[in-house]
Scaffold this motif. Structure first.
Motif, PDB file in Angstrom:
ATOM      1  N   GLY A 187       0.786  -1.225   0.028  1.00 25.32           N
ATOM      2  CA  GLY A 187       0.066  -0.047  -0.203  1.00 25.32           C
ATOM      3  C   GLY A 187       1.017   1.277  -0.089  1.00 25.32           C
ATOM      4  N   LEU A 188       1.888   1.231  -0.915  1.00 28.32           N
ATOM      5  CA  LEU A 188       2.755   2.475  -0.770  1.00 28.32           C
ATOM      6  C   LEU A 188       2.957   3.028  -2.240  1.00 28.32           C
ATOM      7  N   SER A 189       3.497   4.335  -1.932  1.00 23.15           N
ATOM      8  CA  SER A 189       3.763   4.964  -3.086  1.00 23.15           C
ATOM      9  C   SER A 189       5.110   4.751  -3.697  1.00 23.15           C
ATOM     10  N   GLY A 190       5.373   4.232  -4.795  1.00 23.93           N
ATOM     11  CA  GLY A 190       6.918   3.660  -4.998  1.00 23.93           C
ATOM     12  C   GLY A 190       7.346   4.229  -6.451  1.00 23.93           C
ATOM     13  N   LEU A 191       8.323   4.843  -6.519  1.00 22.04           N
ATOM     14  CA  LEU A 191       8.663   5.622  -7.789  1.00 22.04           C
ATOM     15  C   LEU A 191       9.994   4.913  -8.066  1.00 22.04           C
ATOM     16  N   LYS A 192       9.818   4.334  -9.598  1.00 23.50           N
ATOM     17  CA  LYS A 192      10.985   3.863 -10.278  1.00 23.50           C
ATOM     18  C   LYS A 192      11.468   5.001 -11.058  1.00 23.50           C
ATOM     19  N   PRO A 193      12.493   5.570 -10.817  1.00 26.36           N
ATOM     20  CA  PRO A 193      12.826   6.761 -11.622  1.00 26.36           C
ATOM     21  C   PRO A 193      13.442   6.332 -13.083  1.00 26.36           C
ATOM     22  N   THR A 194      13.315   7.209 -13.947  1.00 26.57           N
ATOM     23  CA  THR A 194      14.164   6.814 -15.339  1.00 26.57           C
ATOM     24  C   THR A 194      15.388   6.326 -15.119  1.00 26.57           C
ATOM     25  N   TRP A 195      15.921   5.431 -15.716  1.00 30.77           N
ATOM     26  CA  TRP A 195      17.395   4.824 -15.533  1.00 30.77           C
ATOM     27  C   TRP A 195      18.245   5.988 -15.890  1.00 30.77           C
ATOM     28  N   GLY A 196      19.221   6.132 -14.843  1.00 33.99           N
ATOM     29  CA  GLY A 196      20.050   7.325 -15.241  1.00 33.99           C
ATOM     30  C   GLY A 196      19.794   8.531 -14.255  1.00 33.99           C
ATOM     31  N   ARG A 197      18.621   8.645 -13.799  1.00 32.44           N
ATOM     32  CA  ARG A 197      18.177   9.744 -13.063  1.00 32.44           C
ATOM     33  C   ARG A 197      18.582   9.820 -11.619  1.00 32.44           C
ATOM     34  N   VAL A 198      19.135   8.331 -11.021  1.00 31.77           N
ATOM     35  CA  VAL A 198      19.555   8.387  -9.614  1.00 31.77           C
ATOM     36  C   VAL A 198      20.811   7.444  -9.876  1.00 31.77           C
ATOM     37  N   SER A 199      21.967   7.724  -9.107  1.00 29.19           N
ATOM     38  CA  SER A 199      23.228   7.280  -9.206  1.00 29.19           C
ATOM     39  C   SER A 199      23.078   5.728  -8.555  1.00 29.19           C
ATOM     40  N   ARG A 200      23.735   4.617  -9.393  1.00 27.83           N
ATOM     41  CA  ARG A 200      23.785   3.517  -8.791  1.00 27.83           C
ATOM     42  C   ARG A 200      25.152   3.262  -8.195  1.00 27.83           C
ATOM     43  N   ALA A 201      26.083   4.308  -7.761  1.00 26.99           N
ATOM     44  CA  ALA A 201      27.461   4.051  -7.436  1.00 26.99           C
ATOM     45  C   ALA A 201      27.225   3.492  -5.831  1.00 26.99           C
ATOM     46  N   GLY A 202      27.923   2.674  -5.470  1.00 26.00           N
ATOM     47  CA  GLY A 202      28.063   1.845  -4.282  1.00 26.00           C
ATOM     48  C   GLY A 202      26.755   1.103  -4.000  1.00 26.00           C
ATOM     49  N   VAL A 203      25.936   0.745  -4.995  1.00 24.28           N
ATOM     50  CA  VAL A 203      24.760  -0.093  -4.936  1.00 24.28           C
ATOM     51  C   VAL A 203      24.971  -1.140  -5.450  1.00 24.28           C
ATOM     52  N   PHE A 204      24.922  -2.444  -4.658  1.00 27.28           N
ATOM     53  CA  PHE A 204      25.183  -4.091  -5.299  1.00 27.28           C
ATOM     54  C   PHE A 204      24.401  -4.398  -6.411  1.00 27.28           C
ATOM     55  N   PRO A 205      24.779  -4.614  -7.462  1.00 33.34           N
ATOM     56  CA  PRO A 205      24.058  -4.740  -8.698  1.00 33.34           C
ATOM     57  C   PRO A 205      23.377  -6.160  -8.904  1.00 33.34           C
ATOM     58  N   LEU A 206      22.131  -6.165  -9.470  1.00 33.01           N
ATOM     59  CA  LEU A 206      21.644  -7.464  -9.993  1.00 33.01           C
ATOM     60  C   LEU A 206      21.987  -7.508 -11.299  1.00 33.01           C
ATOM     61  N   ALA A 207      21.557  -6.428 -12.059  1.00 39.06           N
ATOM     62  CA  ALA A 207      21.572  -6.169 -13.629  1.00 39.06           C
ATOM     63  C   ALA A 207      21.816  -4.875 -13.735  1.00 39.06           C
ATOM     64  N   GLU A 208      23.120  -4.314 -14.039  1.00 40.20           N
ATOM     65  CA  GLU A 208      23.355  -2.968 -13.903  1.00 40.20           C
ATOM     66  C   GLU A 208      22.519  -2.036 -15.127  1.00 40.20           C
ATOM     67  N   SER A 209      22.216  -2.737 -16.389  1.00 43.26           N
ATOM     68  CA  SER A 209      21.460  -2.003 -17.320  1.00 43.26           C
ATOM     69  C   SER A 209      20.217  -2.086 -17.032  1.00 43.26           C
TER      70      SER A 209
END
Length: 464
Positions: A187-209
């Motif tokens: 029951g939340l408001s969840g935002l998936k931003p545009t790819w590239g809008r938010v940095s992924r530096a230091g975030v463990f990847p699943l599939a980077e693209s």
């Protein structure tokens, strides 16, 4: 303090802190007390950083007393998914193999939260490596609305904790639907931003693209506030786009009057709850002044969800090459199965899927050029019990059908906002999503806010 303080919106809490009607230290202490009381049964936190949070809250209160404010997150207790590196605090990414991993630096998104004055309560539990199942040795978070129901894939702890009043906002990540699934199920408001809008530096990847990092909150306004803090270019991540970051919260009242919202006539597999949520959303948006336009999803839309697993698999195999297959016995069966699939994929099959991905992205761009926004379900089957999920299994077609309305937008990178839009007979939330053109998060956040000014689903709280 009010007994239901933990269920206030982030925006309201921020205003009380700024007006000094509330201190960050007392608020943080109350949240930590609630975590100690509730979370042993909910299991949403992987790590609680109580001493650090209280010390940070005290420093932020001193800044407030001196007349300094870092912005709308100043003193607000939040939490982050346990794939975001945190200096001096274990970051396991849901993996038994990484329980002792203690980063020496924060992920960029964590740094930005801290610089904005957020108090980090801890790290939120997640599926193994951010894929589809929890490691067998790590308890899965429970859905606070109904423990018999799925909590929603990899950002499960973020969904459960935010819904249960154990933080005022959280960060999640979405590779195939893992912000949107736990947002709809909790029951939340969840935002998936545009790819590239938010940095992924230091975030463990699943599939980077395919990976996206974004906020999971109780309202579109709260999501706008958090996105405004974490978005933007980052020297540590060359894929983080250098476009200016709008003041998303300042534009939240733009509404949808005069907007053309597309509704696909060729969707299929929707159950009654998913259909009802869409129909009610259509009515609310019409009332708000939007026009609803019939559109058709591209003919290759369903193929996108079929291609998603092997595309994810081959990138995940790259992410895990240091420990898999050399330490395969320490992996759970679902993630190891994905990695094996990625290692088997041929170069020609990968090339074909990449070409199909490019074509789908182009077709979705054309569709979104014809309307201002696109209204979509999150899942065809609006909610899943854990029993039904286990019975369905993980054969390719079953997984693709579950990802039908989420994965194509990870492949294309378009921003989507998931909103609560109903409730099942079992008392479990039902959501829908709004999709926008790339880097038009302002539009979907304003649309989400307009919807939430006319409905109260986002104000409902689980019966804990």
């Amino acid at each position: 303090m009010p007994s239901d303080l933990h269920y206030l919106s982030l925006d309201e809490v921020a205003r009380r802190l700024k007006a000094r009607k509330l201190s960050s230290a007392e608020l943080t202490g109350a949240m930590l007390d609630r975590i100690r009381e509730i979370d042993p049964g909910l299991k949403s936190y992987a790590t609680v950083t109580a001493d650090r949070a209280l010390a940070d809250a005290g420093r932020l209160d001193a800044e407030t007393a001196a007349g300094r404010s870092r912005g709308p997150l100043h003193g607000v207790p939040v939490a982050v998914k346990d794939l975001c590196n945190t200096e001096g605090v274990a970051t396991a990414a849901g993996m038994a193999i990484h329980r002792a991993n203690v980063p020496s630096a924060d992920a960029t998104v964590v740094t930005r939260l801290k610089e904005a004055g957020a108090v980090i309560l801890g790290k939120l539990q997640m599926t193994e490596g951010a894929y589809g199942a929890h490691h067998p040795a790590i308890p899965a978070p429970l859905n606070p609305w109904n423990a018999a129901y799925w909590t929603g894939s990899s950002s499960s702890g973020s969904g459960a904790a935010t819904a249960a009043g154990l933080c005022f906002a959280s960060l999640g990540s979405d590779t195939g639907g893992s912000i949107r699934f736990p947002s709809t199920m909790n029951g939340l408001s969840g935002l998936k931003p545009t790819w590239g809008r938010v940095s992924r530096a230091g975030v463990f990847p699943l599939a980077e693209s395919l990976d996206h990092v974004g906020p999971m909150t109780r309202s579109a306004l709260d999501a706008a506030i958090v996105l405004g803090v974490i978005a933007g270019a980052d020297p540590a991540d060359p894929t983080a786009v250098g476009l200016p970051v709008p003041d998303y919260a300042a534009g939240i009242d733009a509404g949808v009057r005069g907007k053309r919202i597309g509704l696909a006539t060729n969707m299929h597999g929707l159950d009654a709850d998913a259909q009802r949520a869409l129909e009610d959303a259509v009515a609310a948006f019409r009332t708000a002044g939007a026009s609803i336009v019939d559109v058709k999803l591209p003919a290759n839309f369903d193929q996108g969800s079929r291609d998603w697993v092997p595309l994810c698999a081959v990138e995940a195999a790259v992410a895990h090459e240091g420990t898999y297959p050399s330490r395969a016995s320490e992996y759970g069966p679902v993630l190891s199965g994905l990695l094996d699939q990625g290692l088997r994929l041929s170069a020609t099959d990968l090339a074909k899927m990449q070409l199909r991905r490019a074509a789908l992205t182009g077709d979705l761009n054309k569709l979104l050029a014809s309307v201002d926004l696109l209204l979509m379900p999150v899942m065809g089957r609006a909610v899943w019990s854990t029993e039904a999920l286990q019975a369905a299994g993980r054969d390719p077609e079953t997984v693709a059908s579950r990802l039908r309305y989420t994965a194509p937008f990870d492949l294309s990178g378009h921003p989507t906002l998931t909103l609560p839009g109903g409730m099942t007979a079992d008392g479990v939330p039902v959501g829908f999503q709004i999709v926008a053109r790339a880097f038009e998060e302002e539009s979907i956040l304003a649309a989400g806010h307009a919807y939430q000014q006319r409905t109260d689903w986002h104000l409902k709280r689980p019966p804990l």
